[in-house]
Design a protein around this motif. Structure first.
Motif, PDB file in Angstrom:
ATOM      1  N   GLY A   1       0.832  -1.186   0.000  1.00  0.00           N
ATOM      2  CA  GLY A   1       0.000   0.000   0.000  1.00  0.00           C
ATOM      3  C   GLY A   1       0.875   1.247   0.000  1.00  0.00           C
ATOM      4  N   ALA A   2       0.255   2.405  -0.110  1.00  0.00           N
ATOM      5  CA  ALA A   2       0.994   3.669  -0.042  1.00  0.00           C
ATOM      6  C   ALA A   2       1.598   3.815   1.359  1.00  0.00           C
ATOM      7  CB  ALA A   2       0.083   4.841  -0.348  1.00  0.00           C
TER       8      ALA A   2
ATOM      9  N   ILE B   1     -10.473  14.228  -1.080  1.00  0.00           N
ATOM     10  CA  ILE B   1     -10.207  13.315   0.031  1.00  0.00           C
ATOM     11  C   ILE B   1     -11.052  13.756   1.224  1.00  0.00           C
ATOM     12  CG2 ILE B   1      -8.424  12.373   1.568  1.00  0.00           C
ATOM     13  CD1 ILE B   1      -6.363  13.352  -0.595  1.00  0.00           C
ATOM     14  N   ALA B   2     -11.836  12.834   1.759  1.00  0.00           N
ATOM     15  CA  ALA B   2     -12.637  13.133   2.948  1.00  0.00           C
ATOM     16  C   ALA B   2     -11.719  13.190   4.160  1.00  0.00           C
ATOM     17  CB  ALA B   2     -13.706  12.065   3.145  1.00  0.00           C
ATOM     18  N   LEU B   3     -11.807  14.273   4.932  1.00  0.00           N
ATOM     19  CA  LEU B   3     -11.013  14.433   6.149  1.00  0.00           C
ATOM     20  C   LEU B   3     -11.939  14.640   7.336  1.00  0.00           C
ATOM     21  CD1 LEU B   3      -8.171  16.929   5.062  1.00  0.00           C
ATOM     22  CD2 LEU B   3      -8.095  14.431   5.081  1.00  0.00           C
ATOM     23  N   ARG B   4     -11.636  13.952   8.424  1.00  0.00           N
ATOM     24  CA  ARG B   4     -12.333  14.154   9.690  1.00  0.00           C
ATOM     25  C   ARG B   4     -11.274  14.450  10.734  1.00  0.00           C
ATOM     26  NH1 ARG B   4     -14.951  11.036   6.661  1.00  0.00           N
ATOM     27  NH2 ARG B   4     -13.627   9.223   6.882  1.00  0.00           N
ATOM     28  N   GLY B   5     -11.429  15.556  11.459  1.00  0.00           N
ATOM     29  CA  GLY B   5     -10.404  15.970  12.410  1.00  0.00           C
ATOM     30  C   GLY B   5     -10.952  16.314  13.777  1.00  0.00           C
TER      31      GLY B   5
ATOM     32  N   ASP C   1      -8.908  11.752  12.044  1.00  0.00           N
ATOM     33  CA  ASP C   1      -9.564  10.523  12.495  1.00  0.00           C
ATOM     34  C   ASP C   1     -10.139   9.821  11.265  1.00  0.00           C
ATOM     35  OD1 ASP C   1      -9.166  11.396  15.188  1.00  0.00           O
ATOM     36  OD2 ASP C   1     -10.924  12.668  14.995  1.00  0.00           O
ATOM     37  N   GLN C   2      -9.256   9.289  10.436  1.00  0.00           N
ATOM     38  CA  GLN C   2      -9.707   8.627   9.215  1.00  0.00           C
ATOM     39  C   GLN C   2     -10.168   7.216   9.548  1.00  0.00           C
ATOM     40  OE1 GLN C   2      -9.682  11.598   7.880  1.00  0.00           O
ATOM     41  NE2 GLN C   2      -9.100  10.829   5.877  1.00  0.00           N
ATOM     42  N   SER C   3     -11.421   6.908   9.265  1.00  0.00           N
ATOM     43  CA  SER C   3     -11.941   5.574   9.565  1.00  0.00           C
ATOM     44  C   SER C   3     -12.093   4.732   8.305  1.00  0.00           C
ATOM     45  CB  SER C   3     -13.281   5.678  10.283  1.00  0.00           C
ATOM     46  OG  SER C   3     -14.174   6.468   9.525  1.00  0.00           O
ATOM     47  N   ASP C   4     -12.326   5.370   7.170  1.00  0.00           N
ATOM     48  CA  ASP C   4     -12.525   4.652   5.918  1.00  0.00           C
ATOM     49  C   ASP C   4     -11.168   4.319   5.294  1.00  0.00           C
ATOM     50  OD1 ASP C   4     -12.866   4.412   2.923  1.00  0.00           O
ATOM     51  OD2 ASP C   4     -14.969   4.519   3.529  1.00  0.00           O
ATOM     52  N   GLU C   5     -10.944   3.035   5.003  1.00  0.00           N
ATOM     53  CA  GLU C   5      -9.654   2.583   4.439  1.00  0.00           C
ATOM     54  C   GLU C   5      -9.356   3.265   3.106  1.00  0.00           C
ATOM     55  OE1 GLU C   5      -6.222   0.991   5.134  1.00  0.00           O
ATOM     56  OE2 GLU C   5      -7.875   0.573   6.503  1.00  0.00           O
ATOM     57  N   LYS C   6     -10.392   3.532   2.295  1.00  0.00           N
ATOM     58  CA  LYS C   6     -10.197   4.191   1.003  1.00  0.00           C
ATOM     59  C   LYS C   6      -9.698   5.622   1.213  1.00  0.00           C
ATOM     60  CE  LYS C   6     -12.721   5.485  -3.176  1.00  0.00           C
ATOM     61  NZ  LYS C   6     -12.610   6.939  -3.067  1.00  0.00           N
TER      62      LYS C   6
ATOM     63  N   ILE D   1      -8.012   6.736   3.827  1.00  0.00           N
ATOM     64  CA  ILE D   1      -6.642   6.645   4.344  1.00  0.00           C
ATOM     65  C   ILE D   1      -5.668   6.421   3.200  1.00  0.00           C
ATOM     66  CG2 ILE D   1      -5.070   5.244   5.765  1.00  0.00           C
ATOM     67  CD1 ILE D   1      -7.554   4.645   7.558  1.00  0.00           C
ATOM     68  N   GLU D   2      -5.989   5.463   2.313  1.00  0.00           N
ATOM     69  CA  GLU D   2      -5.116   5.152   1.180  1.00  0.00           C
ATOM     70  C   GLU D   2      -5.011   6.348   0.235  1.00  0.00           C
ATOM     71  OE1 GLU D   2      -2.619   2.616  -1.210  1.00  0.00           O
ATOM     72  OE2 GLU D   2      -3.230   2.581   0.899  1.00  0.00           O
ATOM     73  N   SER D   3      -6.123   7.030  -0.008  1.00  0.00           N
ATOM     74  CA  SER D   3      -6.123   8.189  -0.903  1.00  0.00           C
ATOM     75  C   SER D   3      -5.237   9.308  -0.343  1.00  0.00           C
ATOM     76  CB  SER D   3      -7.552   8.680  -1.095  1.00  0.00           C
ATOM     77  OG  SER D   3      -7.591   9.720  -2.020  1.00  0.00           O
ATOM     78  N   LEU D   4      -5.329   9.557   0.968  1.00  0.00           N
ATOM     79  CA  LEU D   4      -4.490  10.588   1.590  1.00  0.00           C
ATOM     80  C   LEU D   4      -3.020  10.188   1.528  1.00  0.00           C
ATOM     81  CD1 LEU D   4      -4.162  13.230   3.119  1.00  0.00           C
ATOM     82  CD2 LEU D   4      -4.652  11.994   5.250  1.00  0.00           C
ATOM     83  N   ARG D   5      -2.716   8.928   1.805  1.00  0.00           N
ATOM     84  CA  ARG D   5      -1.316   8.475   1.729  1.00  0.00           C
ATOM     85  C   ARG D   5      -0.776   8.577   0.306  1.00  0.00           C
ATOM     86  NH1 ARG D   5      -1.710   3.305   5.729  1.00  0.00           N
ATOM     87  NH2 ARG D   5      -1.239   4.408   7.640  1.00  0.00           N
ATOM     88  N   GLN D   6      -1.611   8.260  -0.689  1.00  0.00           N
ATOM     89  CA  GLN D   6      -1.185   8.378  -2.091  1.00  0.00           C
ATOM     90  C   GLN D   6      -0.876   9.838  -2.429  1.00  0.00           C
ATOM     91  OE1 GLN D   6      -0.395   6.271  -4.361  1.00  0.00           O
ATOM     92  NE2 GLN D   6      -1.291   4.331  -3.729  1.00  0.00           N
ATOM     93  N   TYR D   7      -1.726  10.754  -1.959  1.00  0.00           N
ATOM     94  CA  TYR D   7      -1.491  12.174  -2.208  1.00  0.00           C
ATOM     95  C   TYR D   7      -0.190  12.630  -1.539  1.00  0.00           C
ATOM     96  CZ  TYR D   7      -1.849  17.217  -1.827  1.00  0.00           C
ATOM     97  OH  TYR D   7      -1.565  18.554  -1.866  1.00  0.00           O
ATOM     98  N   ILE D   8       0.013  12.241  -0.283  1.00  0.00           N
ATOM     99  CA  ILE D   8       1.233  12.616   0.445  1.00  0.00           C
ATOM    100  C   ILE D   8       2.460  12.037  -0.261  1.00  0.00           C
ATOM    101  CG2 ILE D   8       2.494  12.335   2.628  1.00  0.00           C
ATOM    102  CD1 ILE D   8       0.215  14.285   2.966  1.00  0.00           C
ATOM    103  N   LEU D   9       2.374  10.779  -0.708  1.00  0.00           N
ATOM    104  CA  LEU D   9       3.492  10.156  -1.426  1.00  0.00           C
ATOM    105  C   LEU D   9       3.803  10.918  -2.706  1.00  0.00           C
ATOM    106  CD1 LEU D   9       5.545   7.861  -1.828  1.00  0.00           C
ATOM    107  CD2 LEU D   9       3.703   6.521  -2.884  1.00  0.00           C
ATOM    108  N   HIS D  10       2.768  11.289  -3.456  1.00  0.00           N
ATOM    109  CA  HIS D  10       2.977  12.043  -4.700  1.00  0.00           C
ATOM    110  C   HIS D  10       3.675  13.377  -4.420  1.00  0.00           C
ATOM    111  CE1 HIS D  10       2.243  13.555  -8.717  1.00  0.00           C
ATOM    112  NE2 HIS D  10       1.690  14.636  -8.200  1.00  0.00           N
ATOM    113  N   GLN D  11       3.237  14.077  -3.391  1.00  0.00           N
ATOM    114  CA  GLN D  11       3.846  15.362  -3.041  1.00  0.00           C
ATOM    115  C   GLN D  11       5.276  15.165  -2.522  1.00  0.00           C
ATOM    116  OE1 GLN D  11       2.440  18.279  -3.847  1.00  0.00           O
ATOM    117  NE2 GLN D  11       0.857  16.993  -4.746  1.00  0.00           N
ATOM    118  N   HIS D  12       5.515  14.067  -1.802  1.00  0.00           N
ATOM    119  CA  HIS D  12       6.868  13.772  -1.312  1.00  0.00           C
ATOM    120  C   HIS D  12       7.807  13.535  -2.487  1.00  0.00           C
ATOM    121  CE1 HIS D  12      10.081  11.445   0.737  1.00  0.00           C
ATOM    122  NE2 HIS D  12       9.772  12.220   1.766  1.00  0.00           N
ATOM    123  N   ARG D  13       7.313  12.855  -3.538  1.00  0.00           N
ATOM    124  CA  ARG D  13       8.130  12.645  -4.752  1.00  0.00           C
ATOM    125  C   ARG D  13       8.515  13.974  -5.387  1.00  0.00           C
ATOM    126  NH1 ARG D  13       4.298   8.297  -6.751  1.00  0.00           N
ATOM    127  NH2 ARG D  13       5.327   6.369  -6.162  1.00  0.00           N
ATOM    128  N   LEU D  14       7.554  14.902  -5.437  1.00  0.00           N
ATOM    129  CA  LEU D  14       7.836  16.208  -6.038  1.00  0.00           C
ATOM    130  C   LEU D  14       8.807  17.008  -5.191  1.00  0.00           C
ATOM    131  CD1 LEU D  14       4.223  17.235  -7.189  1.00  0.00           C
ATOM    132  CD2 LEU D  14       6.073  16.264  -8.585  1.00  0.00           C
TER     133      LEU D  14
END
Length: 201
Positions: free
Chosen positions: A84-85, A154-158, A174-179, A181-194
């Motif tokens: 996973g991401a 990306i749905a965010l709950r804080g 407070d991310q409860s939905d696995e989708k 969580i994965e979507s946020l991690r994918q976005y963070i990974l993409h930005q980390h690459r840049l």
């Protein structure tokens, strides 16, 4: 075509077209994981991934990546291990999630796409630092959408953690939905690459 042929000419042409389509023949290197090491290791990893949280850790410079190993079922009901991401951390006086600082603050949106008074300054897979505009009251909790350009919303709950000396507000996600969580991690990974292209080369 012979009368006892199993496929019609149209079906054969379609199969040939699919075989020669370069887009369909590309392998997604990030979505599959080949595990060498014998049947016992594969069985052990499969059992662990089915029942526990299994991660692969990588460390470089002052950063760490923790990749979740997931058990996924394909269309033929066969089980496969997939990376996973990652969760990305940075080291310092203490290890903390890597934060993306946005060049320009971005508003969180409601379900209809209307801007809220909460604007994102920094985001990680664990939390978000917000600016509150229009002298609005600081909410203890929020459930809104982060809609960065070029990425699906990306749905965010804080939940409120603290206010900073600079007048910003930190929230724990407070991310409860696995989708989500994965979507946020994918976005963070993409930005980390840049931000750190030399680490992803």
């Amino acid at each position: 075509m012979q009368p006892d042929a199993l496929l019609t000419q149209d079906e054969l042409d379609f199969i040939r077209t699919m075989q020669h389509n370069p887009q369909l023949n590309k392998r997604d290197a990030t979505s599959s994981l080949l595990v060498n090491g014998g049947a016992q290791i594969k069985d052990l990893l499969t059992r662990l991934a089915a029942n526990e949280q299994v991660t692969i850790q990588a460390q470089f410079e002052n950063q760490q990546m923790s990749f979740p190993l997931q058990l996924v079922e394909d269309e033929f009901h066969a089980l496969h291990l997939k990376l996973g991401a990652p969760s990305i951390y940075e080291e310092g006086p203490m290890i903390r999630p890597w934060r993306l600082t946005l060049e320009e603050p971005m508003p969180l949106e409601d379900e209809q796409g209307r801007m809220s008074h909460l604007w994102v300054r920094e985001i990680s897979f664990k939390g978000v630092l917000l600016e509150i505009r229009n002298q609005a009251k600081t909410p203890r909790h929020f459930s809104l959408w982060f809609n960065p350009s070029g990425h699906e919303p990306i749905a965010l709950r804080g939940s409120l953690e603290r206010k900073t000396a600079a007048g910003l507000v930190a929230y724990r996600l407070d991310q409860s939905d696995e989708k989500d969580i994965e979507s946020l991690r994918q976005y963070i990974l993409h930005q980390h690459r840049l931000t750190h292209p030399h680490l992803h080369a």
